[in-house]
Motif scaffolding. Structure first.
Motif, PDB file in Angstrom:
ATOM      1  N   VAL A 169       0.858  -1.178   0.000  1.00  8.69           N
ATOM      2  CA  VAL A 169       0.000   0.000   0.000  1.00  8.69           C
ATOM      3  C   VAL A 169       0.896   1.230   0.000  1.00  8.69           C
ATOM      4  CG1 VAL A 169      -1.614   1.359   1.393  1.00  8.69           C
ATOM      5  CG2 VAL A 169      -1.958  -1.108   1.112  1.00  8.69           C
ATOM      6  N   ILE A 170       0.560   2.216  -0.838  1.00 11.02           N
ATOM      7  CA  ILE A 170       1.346   3.446  -0.972  1.00 11.02           C
ATOM      8  C   ILE A 170       0.498   4.598  -0.452  1.00 11.02           C
ATOM      9  CG2 ILE A 170       2.643   4.907  -2.566  1.00 11.02           C
ATOM     10  CD1 ILE A 170       2.367   2.475  -4.585  1.00 11.02           C
ATOM     11  N   THR A 171       1.024   5.375   0.498  1.00 10.24           N
ATOM     12  CA  THR A 171       0.266   6.493   1.055  1.00 10.24           C
ATOM     13  C   THR A 171       1.057   7.787   0.925  1.00 10.24           C
ATOM     14  OG1 THR A 171       1.119   6.071   3.298  1.00 10.24           O
ATOM     15  CG2 THR A 171      -0.951   5.000   2.674  1.00 10.24           C
ATOM     16  N   SER A 172       0.328   8.894   0.764  1.00 11.08           N
ATOM     17  CA  SER A 172       0.927  10.217   0.612  1.00 11.08           C
ATOM     18  C   SER A 172       0.296  11.167   1.621  1.00 11.08           C
ATOM     19  CB  SER A 172       0.683  10.746  -0.810  1.00 11.08           C
ATOM     20  OG  SER A 172       1.104   9.802  -1.775  1.00 11.08           O
ATOM     21  N   SER A 173       1.122  11.991   2.258  1.00 14.64           N
ATOM     22  CA  SER A 173       0.610  12.782   3.369  1.00 14.64           C
ATOM     23  C   SER A 173       1.080  14.227   3.331  1.00 14.64           C
ATOM     24  CB  SER A 173       1.052  12.137   4.689  1.00 14.64           C
ATOM     25  OG  SER A 173       0.762  12.959   5.797  1.00 14.64           O
ATOM     26  N   SER A 174       0.335  15.064   4.035  1.00 12.24           N
ATOM     27  CA  SER A 174       0.736  16.462   4.213  1.00 12.24           C
ATOM     28  C   SER A 174       1.927  16.604   5.143  1.00 12.24           C
ATOM     29  CB  SER A 174      -0.448  17.281   4.766  1.00 12.24           C
ATOM     30  OG  SER A 174      -1.488  17.358   3.817  1.00 12.24           O
ATOM     31  N   ASP A 175       2.371  15.494   5.766  1.00 11.59           N
ATOM     32  CA  ASP A 175       3.584  15.564   6.590  1.00 11.59           C
ATOM     33  C   ASP A 175       4.842  15.509   5.728  1.00 11.59           C
ATOM     34  OD1 ASP A 175       3.920  12.885   5.861  1.00 11.59           O
ATOM     35  OD2 ASP A 175       3.378  12.087   7.827  1.00 11.59           O
ATOM     36  N   GLY A 176       4.665  15.496   4.399  1.00  7.03           N
ATOM     37  CA  GLY A 176       5.808  15.546   3.494  1.00  7.03           C
ATOM     38  C   GLY A 176       6.383  14.188   3.143  1.00  7.03           C
ATOM     39  N   THR A 177       5.753  13.098   3.572  1.00  5.81           N
ATOM     40  CA  THR A 177       6.333  11.781   3.343  1.00  5.81           C
ATOM     41  C   THR A 177       5.414  10.876   2.511  1.00  5.81           C
ATOM     42  OG1 THR A 177       5.377  10.759   5.334  1.00  5.81           O
ATOM     43  CG2 THR A 177       7.507  11.900   5.568  1.00  5.81           C
ATOM     44  N   ILE A 178       6.067   9.910   1.904  1.00  5.36           N
ATOM     45  CA  ILE A 178       5.393   8.787   1.258  1.00  5.36           C
ATOM     46  C   ILE A 178       5.762   7.549   2.066  1.00  5.36           C
ATOM     47  CG2 ILE A 178       5.271   7.360  -0.837  1.00  5.36           C
ATOM     48  CD1 ILE A 178       6.193   9.931  -2.356  1.00  5.36           C
ATOM     49  N   LYS A 179       4.772   6.739   2.375  1.00  9.77           N
ATOM     50  CA  LYS A 179       5.050   5.517   3.131  1.00  9.77           C
ATOM     51  C   LYS A 179       4.621   4.301   2.316  1.00  9.77           C
ATOM     52  CE  LYS A 179       4.644   7.636   7.727  1.00  9.77           C
ATOM     53  NZ  LYS A 179       6.086   7.599   8.050  1.00  9.77           N
TER      54      LYS A 179
END
Length: 550
Positions: A370-380
């Motif tokens: 699973v690929i996630t994108s966030s306003s914390d500046g990271t991709i996990k």
């Protein structure tokens, strides 16, 4: 929400059966035709020409007439009149044996005997005479010709003429209409049995160059999200008023072939629809709303198959189906990503670790991560089965400078159609193509930042890379952040939608700028690309969905 007037055409089931019967008749499937007529009690009653049929009766060509009549459903009384006349004329021709057989061994003459014994005895009398007497055969001054005229008129009123290949013609016209309405891809094969079109080959990639149509929402309403279905047949909008509508992307009109939309029974959420996601087979649609709820719909009927109420404590920013269509992956403003079972309706797993809004979540191409994108500046990157975080990174320019280190929002990370690659959109003038390990492959930087000699020194180069430090230096370089990215049908072109309402087009294999297109004259929200055609849908805050094509 758009208004829709009900305009339905009712078709009698008996007419459908007659079309099938006509098809059987034209293909010489007479046994099947007879069985269908017997089981349904629906008669075809068609002839190639009413005039020719009537002429056969007037000329006394009884062999042909009986052959035609045997395939029709004629009222008993009219059949009795016909057979009575044929018996009389056979006697006149001295075909006594044939006349006797017809009189004593056919159903219409037996009915004549039972219902009108006087007429039957009259035929027996005519048959037994050694000489034929027209006055005796036709009492009351009625001639043979007059009797033929009466019978021809009576039988002709029971039959109709159907154009050859009527069933095939109607099916062809129906498919042509659906193609013209944008319900089917142009010039595509169609599986009549399954009611589907095969996946068509994508067009040769080209840059959209003109706005060919516009969907306009009512005042104070606008689309918050737009999506094309994987099969290319549906364009769906989710609006700020909670309504979900399916459009013809060619005509920009509401799809009235979907009964629930024609009757104004639209799919709807209780609050603003923020995201949409299709199942791989395009038969189901998931929608996520501002109030944290998710619904799953059946496209053909508009039926709500599943509700997750609520699925999150904050607005749902992203929804997508698992590759096998059995689960829903969702992201939210509540910092959490969740996996939900479609059959059970229960939350199956949580992916926790982001420290700000999660803006997007998707599956890797193979469905194992699973690929996630966030306003914390990271991709996990997460393990799908265990929900454990495998790695976390921020996009960078290849020099080790982390574009997200200063907290730049990551809007989305789209799986690129090559193994182990993702296309990343950030709140910056640069989009990135990365490996799933975070290693840079290439970057797509706003061409505005390269104009008029603005980038001439190392400091300005930092601005091109989209770093926050360059912004703080106040270089005056005309940078415009990206809101969304999309791919052309064959992934040869990367589209980057900028805040200044321009779409910058790049070759995906070189990051070379092809063209910049001013797609709107108002503030844009996002865009979606068609899976097979060079069509972009750009939606704006003033309530328009602008449709662009090459």
């Amino acid at each position: 929400m758009s208004s829709a007037n009900t305009n339905t055409m009712e078709i009698e089931s008996s007419d459908v059966i007659r079309l099938i019967q006509q098809f059987l008749k034209e293909n010489n499937l007479f046994r099947t035709l007879a069985t269908l007529q017997e089981e349904t009690t629906v008669a075809l009653n068609t002839v190639e020409s009413v005039e020719a049929f009537s002429s056969e009766i007037l000329q006394g060509h009884w062999d042909n007439v009986l052959r035609i009549v045997s395939q029709l459903k004629i009222p008993e009384k009219k059949l009795m009149d016909l057979y009575e006349q044929i018996v009389i004329e056979l006697v006149e021709l001295k075909e006594i044996g044939t006349a006797r057989t017809l009189l004593r061994q056919t159903n219409p003459t037996q009915l004549l005997r039972d219902q009108f014994p006087d007429r039957y005895l009259h035929l027996e009398h005519v048959l037994s005479r050694s000489q034929f007497d027209p006055k005796e055969a036709y009492p009351n001054g009625v001639s043979k010709e007059k009797r033929r005229q009466i019978i021809a008129q009576a039988l002709s009123s029971e039959v109709t003429v159907v154009a050859p290949s009527r069933l095939m013609t109607l099916l062809g016209q129906a498919l042509k209409f659906q193609e013209q309405q944008g319900m089917l891809p142009p010039d595509s094969a169609y599986d009549l049995f399954r009611g589907t079109v095969p996946v068509v080959q994508a067009e040769t990639d080209d840059v959209p160059s003109k706005c060919y149509n516009t969907i306009k929402f009512p005042k104070k309403q606008h689309a918050e999200c737009v999506a094309f279905s994987p099969n290319g047949q549906y364009l769906v909008t989710g609006s700020v008023d909670g309504f979900i509508e399916i459009w013809n992307y060619l005509t920009a009109k509401l799809r009235k072939d979907l009964k629930y939309q024609a009757e104004d029974n639209l799919m709807a959420m209780e609050s603003a629809v923020l995201c949409l996601g299709f199942s791989k087979d395009s038969e189901m649609l998931a929608s996520g709303a501002q109030d944290g709820k998710i619904k799953v719909w059946k496209i053909q009927t508009g039926q709500c198959l599943r509700r997750y109420s609520p699925a999150h404590q904050g607005g749902v920013t992203s929804v997508c189906f698992s590759p096998d269509g059995t689960q829903i992956l969702s992201a939210s403003f509540d910092l959490v990503v969740r996996l939900h079972g479609l059959k059970s309706g229960k939350m199956l797993r949580e992916f926790r670790g982001h420290t700000s809004f999660v803006n997007h979540a998707s599956f890797s191409l193979d469905g194992t991560q699973v690929i996630t994108s966030s306003s914390d500046g990271t991709i996990k990157i997460w393990d799908y089965k265990t929900a454990g975080c495998i790695r976390s990174f921020s996009p960078h320019d290849g020099t080790g400078t982390m574009a997200g280190a200063a907290g730049l929002t990551v809007n989305s990370s789209i799986p690129f159609p090559k193994p182990n690659q993702i296309l990343v959109c950030m709140r910056s003038p640069t989009a990135y193509l990365l490996t799933m390990d975070g290693a840079p492959i290439r970057k797509f930087t706003s061409p505005e930042s390269l104009t008029e000699g603005a980038v001439k020194d190392a400091t300005a180069a930092k601005a091109v890379a989209g770093t926050d430090s360059a912004r703080k230096e106040g270089l005056g370089v005309p940078l415009t952040d990206y809101l969304a990215v999309a791919l052309s049908p064959q992934a040869e072109i990367v589209y980057c939608l900028a805040e200044n309402s321009q779409v910058h087009c790049f070759y995906s294999d070189s990051a070379k700028v092809i063209k910049s297109i001013p797609v709107a004259d108002s503030e844009v929200i996002g865009m979606a690309s068609h899976p097979f055609s060079n069509v972009l849908a750009v939606y704006t805050v003033d309530g328009r969905v602008l449709l662009w094509k090459a």
